[in-house]
Design a protein around this motif. Structure first.
Motif, PDB file in Angstrom:
ATOM      1  N   ARG A 171     152.187 106.349  83.442  1.00  0.00           N
ATOM      2  CA  ARG A 171     151.720 105.905  82.118  1.00  0.00           C
ATOM      3  C   ARG A 171     152.788 106.206  81.071  1.00  0.00           C
ATOM      4  N   ALA A 172     153.269 107.453  81.080  1.00  0.00           N
ATOM      5  CA  ALA A 172     154.321 107.822  80.131  1.00  0.00           C
ATOM      6  C   ALA A 172     155.578 106.997  80.382  1.00  0.00           C
ATOM      7  N   ALA A 173     155.850 106.716  81.652  1.00  0.00           N
ATOM      8  CA  ALA A 173     157.025 105.909  81.988  1.00  0.00           C
ATOM      9  C   ALA A 173     156.887 104.500  81.429  1.00  0.00           C
ATOM     10  N   TYR A 174     155.688 103.933  81.528  1.00  0.00           N
ATOM     11  CA  TYR A 174     155.466 102.593  80.963  1.00  0.00           C
ATOM     12  C   TYR A 174     155.618 102.624  79.448  1.00  0.00           C
ATOM     13  N   ASP A 175     155.004 103.616  78.813  1.00  0.00           N
ATOM     14  CA  ASP A 175     155.072 103.707  77.350  1.00  0.00           C
ATOM     15  C   ASP A 175     156.513 103.762  76.854  1.00  0.00           C
ATOM     16  N   ALA A 176     157.409 104.357  77.661  1.00  0.00           N
ATOM     17  CA  ALA A 176     158.803 104.528  77.239  1.00  0.00           C
ATOM     18  C   ALA A 176     159.645 103.267  77.408  1.00  0.00           C
ATOM     19  N   LEU A 177     159.123 102.271  78.098  1.00  0.00           N
ATOM     20  CA  LEU A 177     159.888 101.034  78.282  1.00  0.00           C
ATOM     21  C   LEU A 177     160.037 100.295  76.952  1.00  0.00           C
ATOM     22  N   ILE A 233     153.250 101.613  85.204  1.00  0.00           N
ATOM     23  CA  ILE A 233     154.090 100.853  86.139  1.00  0.00           C
ATOM     24  C   ILE A 233     153.607 101.221  87.536  1.00  0.00           C
ATOM     25  N   TYR A 234     153.319 100.226  88.357  1.00  0.00           N
ATOM     26  CA  TYR A 234     152.818 100.495  89.706  1.00  0.00           C
ATOM     27  C   TYR A 234     153.993 100.413  90.679  1.00  0.00           C
ATOM     28  N   LEU A 235     154.673 101.544  90.820  1.00  0.00           N
ATOM     29  CA  LEU A 235     155.866 101.632  91.646  1.00  0.00           C
ATOM     30  C   LEU A 235     155.591 102.391  92.934  1.00  0.00           C
ATOM     31  N   ALA A 250     165.554  91.824  92.902  1.00  0.00           N
ATOM     32  CA  ALA A 250     164.268  92.522  92.813  1.00  0.00           C
ATOM     33  C   ALA A 250     164.429  94.013  93.059  1.00  0.00           C
ATOM     34  N   MET A 251     165.198  94.356  94.083  1.00  0.00           N
ATOM     35  CA  MET A 251     165.324  95.773  94.428  1.00  0.00           C
ATOM     36  C   MET A 251     166.162  96.529  93.412  1.00  0.00           C
ATOM     37  N   CYS A 252     167.098  95.858  92.759  1.00  0.00           N
ATOM     38  CA  CYS A 252     167.822  96.509  91.661  1.00  0.00           C
ATOM     39  C   CYS A 252     166.872  96.844  90.521  1.00  0.00           C
ATOM     40  N   LEU A 253     165.975  95.919  90.197  1.00  0.00           N
ATOM     41  CA  LEU A 253     165.006  96.174  89.129  1.00  0.00           C
ATOM     42  C   LEU A 253     164.077  97.323  89.513  1.00  0.00           C
ATOM     43  N   ILE A 254     163.578  97.333  90.746  1.00  0.00           N
ATOM     44  CA  ILE A 254     162.695  98.408  91.191  1.00  0.00           C
ATOM     45  C   ILE A 254     163.425  99.751  91.157  1.00  0.00           C
ATOM     46  N   ARG A 255     164.689  99.767  91.541  1.00  0.00           N
ATOM     47  CA  ARG A 255     165.453 101.013  91.505  1.00  0.00           C
ATOM     48  C   ARG A 255     165.631 101.498  90.072  1.00  0.00           C
ATOM     49  N   ASP A 256     165.945 100.579  89.155  1.00  0.00           N
ATOM     50  CA  ASP A 256     166.105 100.965  87.754  1.00  0.00           C
ATOM     51  C   ASP A 256     164.804 101.523  87.181  1.00  0.00           C
ATOM     52  N   LEU A 257     163.684 100.862  87.479  1.00  0.00           N
ATOM     53  CA  LEU A 257     162.393 101.320  86.977  1.00  0.00           C
ATOM     54  C   LEU A 257     162.034 102.690  87.564  1.00  0.00           C
ATOM     55  N   THR A 258     162.329 102.876  88.843  1.00  0.00           N
ATOM     56  CA  THR A 258     162.004 104.144  89.492  1.00  0.00           C
ATOM     57  C   THR A 258     162.834 105.281  88.918  1.00  0.00           C
ATOM     58  N   GLU A 259     164.115 105.038  88.692  1.00  0.00           N
ATOM     59  CA  GLU A 259     164.967 106.072  88.103  1.00  0.00           C
ATOM     60  C   GLU A 259     164.476 106.452  86.708  1.00  0.00           C
TER      61      GLU A 259
END
Length: 318
Positions: A171-177, A233-235, A250-259
């Protein structure tokens, strides 16, 4: 909000019918974003409706709850878990362990490093190598069409060094986007499978039956909590594709979001004490276990999982 009403009751008490004064559960925060510590409750005993409401409200607010000193049996853990919904039954879709090789009952997911009979897994054991995937950031059962609600993990034998469970607040991760990224991922749908998480570690020693059991499912990349209304974010490491994008993109985006989502400020790291029980909400968190000496030191951890009730995305027609 519902959880605000229940949280206001935390420091109240109740009186039983025979006049005995008894305290309700209380919760105090463990981290600026995520995690609460529960006191004044014994999980060996049936819960009152008031305590169930307090704990559910605490889950809605904190997403992770920690209970210390709960020396419970498998049956008591199962009974406690059922206060929050129907339970998932671990099966072939969740791992590679055959039914005859299970050491625990049908309601318990065994996330230990112990084989049936009590011996530690050898370094090259398939089950050990498969279970190393638990060191990746993930959400439990995101590889199922209807993903899990809560996970409840009991530490029966814990390690002195390593083996912490870390939780990231999605939740906090989403808010920070930034707004541009929020708009980008709003309607994205991902494919989740154990094939992807284990494959990322180089584990591809799977039978054809296991591959069929791990057929990818679809999950939305964002979720909205049904009570608080907060978005997440549902990661998960189980993600292997975003529909409509080339897989490398796609996997670059998922990696960026996860980091971004697993920065220290969003993470609570739980150092286990024997007989701790921890509940987390898979709809609002990711988690992972940190490394420990799993070939020499026993870590006996037993999980019950509360099933979800709705899919996050439409699945492929059969």
């Amino acid at each position: 909000m519902i959880w605000e009403t229940a949280i206001a009751m935390w420091h109240n008490s109740r009186t039983t019918f025979d006049g005995e004064h008894q305290m309700t559960a209380t919760i105090k925060p463990l981290h600026p974003h995520i995690g609460g510590e529960v006191s004044d409750i014994d999980l060996r005993e049936p819960l009152s409706a008031e305590d169930v409401a307090i704990l559910e409200a605490g889950m809605d607010k904190y997403a992770v709850l920690v209970f210390h000193g709960q020396n419970i049996t498998d049956a008591q853990q199962t009974a406690f878990s059922r206060n929050f919904g129907e339970l998932e039954l671990p099966g072939s879709i969740s791992n590679i362990t055959k039914a005859e090789d299970r050491r625990l009952g049908p309601e318990m997911a065994d996330v230990s490093n112990i084989a049936k009979g009590g011996k530690l897994f050898g370094r090259d054991d398939r089950a050990r190598m498969f279970n190393l995937g638990n060191r990746l950031w993930h959400s439990d059962s995101s590889y199922k069409a209807v993903p899990a609600k809560y996970s409840l993990l009991s530490g029966r034998i814990v390690t002195e060094e390593g083996g912490e469970t870390q939780f990231a607040d999605m939740r906090a991760a989403y808010d920070a986007l930034d707004d541009k990224t929020k708009a980008l991922i709003e309607d994205m749908v991902c494919e989740h499978s154990l094939l992807y998480s284990r494959g990322s570690l180089g584990f591809d020693d799977l039978t054809e039956e296991e591959k069929r059991n791990f057929t990818p499912v679809r999950q939305s990349l964002t979720r909205t909590h049904p009570i608080s209304g907060r978005k997440s974010i549902y990661l998960s490491a189980h993600i292997g594709q975003i529909l409509g994008l080339p897989r490398p993109e796609a996997m670059c985006l998922i990696r960026d979001l996860t980091e971004a989502a697993t920065q220290r400020e969003y993470v609570y790291s739980h150092k286990w004490q024997q007989y701790d029980l921890v509940i987390w909400d898979n709809r609002q968190t990711m988690h992972r276990v940190t490394a420990f000496n799993d070939v020499d030191e026993i870590r006996d951890m037993r999980r019950t999982t509360v099933a979800g009730d709705v899919p996050t995305a439409e699945q492929v027609a059969a």
